[in-house]
Design an enzyme around this catalytic site. Structure first.
Site, PDB file in Angstrom:
ATOM      1  N   ILE A  16       0.719  -1.319   0.068  1.00  0.00           N
ATOM      2  CA  ILE A  16       0.080  -0.051  -0.039  1.00  0.00           C
ATOM      3  C   ILE A  16       1.010   1.515  -0.045  1.00  0.00           C
ATOM      4  O   ILE A  16       0.701   2.173  -0.733  1.00  0.00           O
ATOM      5  CB  ILE A  16      -1.143   0.077   1.150  1.00  0.00           C
ATOM      6  CG1 ILE A  16      -1.958  -0.882   1.015  1.00  0.00           C
ATOM      7  CG2 ILE A  16      -1.443   1.340   1.372  1.00  0.00           C
ATOM      8  CD1 ILE A  16      -2.862  -1.317   2.398  1.00  0.00           C
ATOM      9  N   ASP A  35      10.988   4.149   5.704  1.00  0.00           N
ATOM     10  CA  ASP A  35      11.025   2.651   5.494  1.00  0.00           C
ATOM     11  C   ASP A  35      12.146   1.947   6.304  1.00  0.00           C
ATOM     12  O   ASP A  35      13.126   2.284   6.140  1.00  0.00           O
ATOM     13  CB  ASP A  35      10.377   2.161   4.382  1.00  0.00           C
ATOM     14  CG  ASP A  35       9.799   1.012   4.095  1.00  0.00           C
ATOM     15  OD1 ASP A  35       8.823   0.776   3.908  1.00  0.00           O
ATOM     16  OD2 ASP A  35      10.775  -0.163   4.261  1.00  0.00           O
ATOM     17  N   VAL A  50      10.170   3.011  12.317  1.00  0.00           N
ATOM     18  CA  VAL A  50       9.320   4.099  12.617  1.00  0.00           C
ATOM     19  C   VAL A  50       8.807   3.894  14.094  1.00  0.00           C
ATOM     20  O   VAL A  50       8.240   4.751  14.778  1.00  0.00           O
ATOM     21  CB  VAL A  50       8.020   4.128  11.912  1.00  0.00           C
ATOM     22  CG1 VAL A  50       8.017   4.367  10.121  1.00  0.00           C
ATOM     23  CG2 VAL A  50       7.415   2.713  11.899  1.00  0.00           C
ATOM     24  N   SER A 128      -7.283  -0.556   9.426  1.00  0.00           N
ATOM     25  CA  SER A 128      -7.607  -2.005   8.945  1.00  0.00           C
ATOM     26  C   SER A 128      -9.276  -2.041   9.411  1.00  0.00           C
ATOM     27  O   SER A 128      -9.934  -1.615  10.382  1.00  0.00           O
ATOM     28  CB  SER A 128      -6.836  -2.847   9.543  1.00  0.00           C
ATOM     29  OG  SER A 128      -7.441  -4.081   9.392  1.00  0.00           O
ATOM     30  N   TYR A 141      -3.064  -7.358  16.577  1.00  0.00           N
ATOM     31  CA  TYR A 141      -3.416  -6.406  15.230  1.00  0.00           C
ATOM     32  C   TYR A 141      -4.514  -5.594  15.223  1.00  0.00           C
ATOM     33  O   TYR A 141      -4.310  -4.250  15.213  1.00  0.00           O
ATOM     34  CB  TYR A 141      -3.317  -7.322  13.952  1.00  0.00           C
ATOM     35  CG  TYR A 141      -3.264  -6.769  12.671  1.00  0.00           C
ATOM     36  CD1 TYR A 141      -2.257  -6.174  12.187  1.00  0.00           C
ATOM     37  CD2 TYR A 141      -4.436  -6.380  12.131  1.00  0.00           C
ATOM     38  CE1 TYR A 141      -1.902  -5.491  10.636  1.00  0.00           C
ATOM     39  CE2 TYR A 141      -4.399  -5.721  10.731  1.00  0.00           C
ATOM     40  CZ  TYR A 141      -3.424  -5.324  10.195  1.00  0.00           C
ATOM     41  OH  TYR A 141      -3.357  -4.700   8.888  1.00  0.00           O
ATOM     42  N   LYS A 145      -4.695  -1.460  15.407  1.00  0.00           N
ATOM     43  CA  LYS A 145      -5.264  -0.843  14.471  1.00  0.00           C
ATOM     44  C   LYS A 145      -6.437   0.168  14.832  1.00  0.00           C
ATOM     45  O   LYS A 145      -6.748   1.104  14.503  1.00  0.00           O
ATOM     46  CB  LYS A 145      -5.642  -1.727  13.069  1.00  0.00           C
ATOM     47  CG  LYS A 145      -4.464  -2.102  12.376  1.00  0.00           C
ATOM     48  CD  LYS A 145      -3.841  -1.096  11.756  1.00  0.00           C
ATOM     49  CE  LYS A 145      -2.714  -1.645  10.415  1.00  0.00           C
ATOM     50  NZ  LYS A 145      -2.134  -0.654   9.730  1.00  0.00           N
ATOM     51  N   THR A 174      -5.666  -6.949   1.649  1.00  0.00           N
ATOM     52  CA  THR A 174      -5.135  -6.522   0.522  1.00  0.00           C
ATOM     53  C   THR A 174      -4.297  -7.385  -0.457  1.00  0.00           C
ATOM     54  O   THR A 174      -3.401  -7.924   0.329  1.00  0.00           O
ATOM     55  CB  THR A 174      -4.611  -5.074   0.942  1.00  0.00           C
ATOM     56  OG1 THR A 174      -5.795  -4.225   1.534  1.00  0.00           O
ATOM     57  CG2 THR A 174      -4.256  -4.201  -0.238  1.00  0.00           C
ATOM     58  N   ASP A 175      -4.187  -7.241  -1.517  1.00  0.00           N
ATOM     59  CA  ASP A 175      -3.459  -8.078  -2.293  1.00  0.00           C
ATOM     60  C   ASP A 175      -1.892  -7.482  -2.295  1.00  0.00           C
ATOM     61  O   ASP A 175      -1.453  -7.026  -3.204  1.00  0.00           O
ATOM     62  CB  ASP A 175      -3.727  -8.047  -3.724  1.00  0.00           C
ATOM     63  CG  ASP A 175      -3.133  -9.441  -4.489  1.00  0.00           C
ATOM     64  OD1 ASP A 175      -2.475 -10.181  -3.929  1.00  0.00           O
ATOM     65  OD2 ASP A 175      -3.293  -9.339  -5.780  1.00  0.00           O
TER      66      ASP A 175
END
Length: 232
Positions: A16, A35, A50, A128, A141, A145, A174-175
Site C-alpha cells: 500500500i 521505511d 518508525v 484496517s 493487530y 489498528k 489487500t493483495d
C-alpha cells in the site's frame, strides 16, 4: 508558478505504501519515505524504524531539508501476523503497538509542526477493517489498528481549527506481500463471503488515500472503509 507540495509516507517501500507514493506523485507531490528499506520510488528515502521516535524525527528533518516543509503525511508502515491470544508473546504484543500506533504518533509529532505553522495540511493513517470488526487470532493487530482510529479522531478534533485534516482508511485484506499465498484471507471460501468477491488492490487503497489528501477538504476525523464490502 504552482508551489511544490511535499508528502511523507511511512512504509513506502512496498504494498500500500508504494502505491501511495505513486498516487501522490501523480498529483504533483514530492514524496519522502520512511521505511526499514531505503529502496523506494520516492523523491527521497530514509531507512528508519518508525517505532523509534528519535530516528523518525531525524528522518523527517532530513526530508524537510531535501524536499521542503511537509504538507501531508500518510502512515502505512506496519506488519501482520496471526496468533491466538494464548500464543501472543509480550514482545509480539508490544512490537505490534510500537510499529502501528507508535509509528503514527512519532510521524505525526514530527510532521505536524510544518502544517500547523502554515495553517493547512492532511494526515491519513492506514488502519484496517479488523479495527472495526475484529478477527479470530488477530487480537494484537486489531487492537493496534483500533488504537489508530482513536488517535485519528482525537487528533482531528485537536487540529481542525488550525487547518489540518486527519482521516483514516481501513482496508480489508489487500493483495500485498504481507498476505502469504496460504493466508486464510486468500482462501476461496473467504473471498466468497465478500460482496465484491475479491481482495482489494494496493492501487485502490492508494486512490482513496490520494482523495483524502488532495480533494476531501470537507472531511476530518473520518474512517473510509476500503474492503470489498467486508464491513458494511
Amino acid at each position: 508558478m504552482t508551489e511544490t507540495r511535499v508528502a511523507v509516507v511511512t512504509g513506502g517501500a512496498s504494498g500500500i505504501g508504494a502505491a501511495v507514493v505513486a498516487a501522490l506523485q501523480d498529483r504533483g507531490f514530492r514524496v519522502g519515505t520512511l521505511d526499514l528499506s531505503g529502496e523506494t520510488q520516492a523523491d527521497h528515502a530514509v531507512a528508519v524504524d518508525v517505532s523509534d521516535g528519535v530516528a523518525v524525527a531525524g528522518a523527517v528533518a532530513e526530508i524537510r531539508r531535501r524536499l521542503g516543509p511537509v504538507d501531508a503525511l500518510v502512515t502505512s508502515a506496519g506488519h501482520y501476523e496471526m496468533a491466538p491470544v494464548s500464543q501472543i508473546s509480550t514482545q509480539s504484543w508490544q512490537r505490534m503497538l510500537r510499529v502501528h500506533l507508535g509509528g503514527l504518533f512519532h510521524a505525526a509529532r514530527a510532521c505536524l509542526p510544518d502544517m500547523l505553522e502554515r495553517g493547512s495540511g492532511a494526515v491519513v493513517a492506514v488502519a484496517s477493517e479488523l479495527a472495526v470488526g475484529g478477527g479470530e487470532d488477530d487480537a494484537h493487530y486489531a487492537a493496534a489498528k483500533g488504537a489508530i482510529i482513536g488517535m485519528v479522531r482525537s487528533l482531528a478534533a485537536e487540529v481542525a481549527d488550525r487547518g489540518v485534516r486527519v482521516n483514516a482508511v481501513a482496508p480489508g485484506p489487500t493483495d500485498t506481500p504481507l498476505l502469504a499465498d496460504d493466508s486464510p484471507w486468500r482462501a476461496a471460501d473467504y473471498l466468497a463471503t465478500l460482496p465484491l468477491g475479491r481482495l482489494v488492490s494496493p492501487a485502490e487503497v492508494a486512490r482513496c488515500v490520494q482523495y483524502l489528501v488532495c480533494d476531501a477538504t470537507f472531511s476530518t476525523g473520518d474512517v473510509v472503509n476500503v474492503n470489498s464490502g467486508a464491513v458494511i
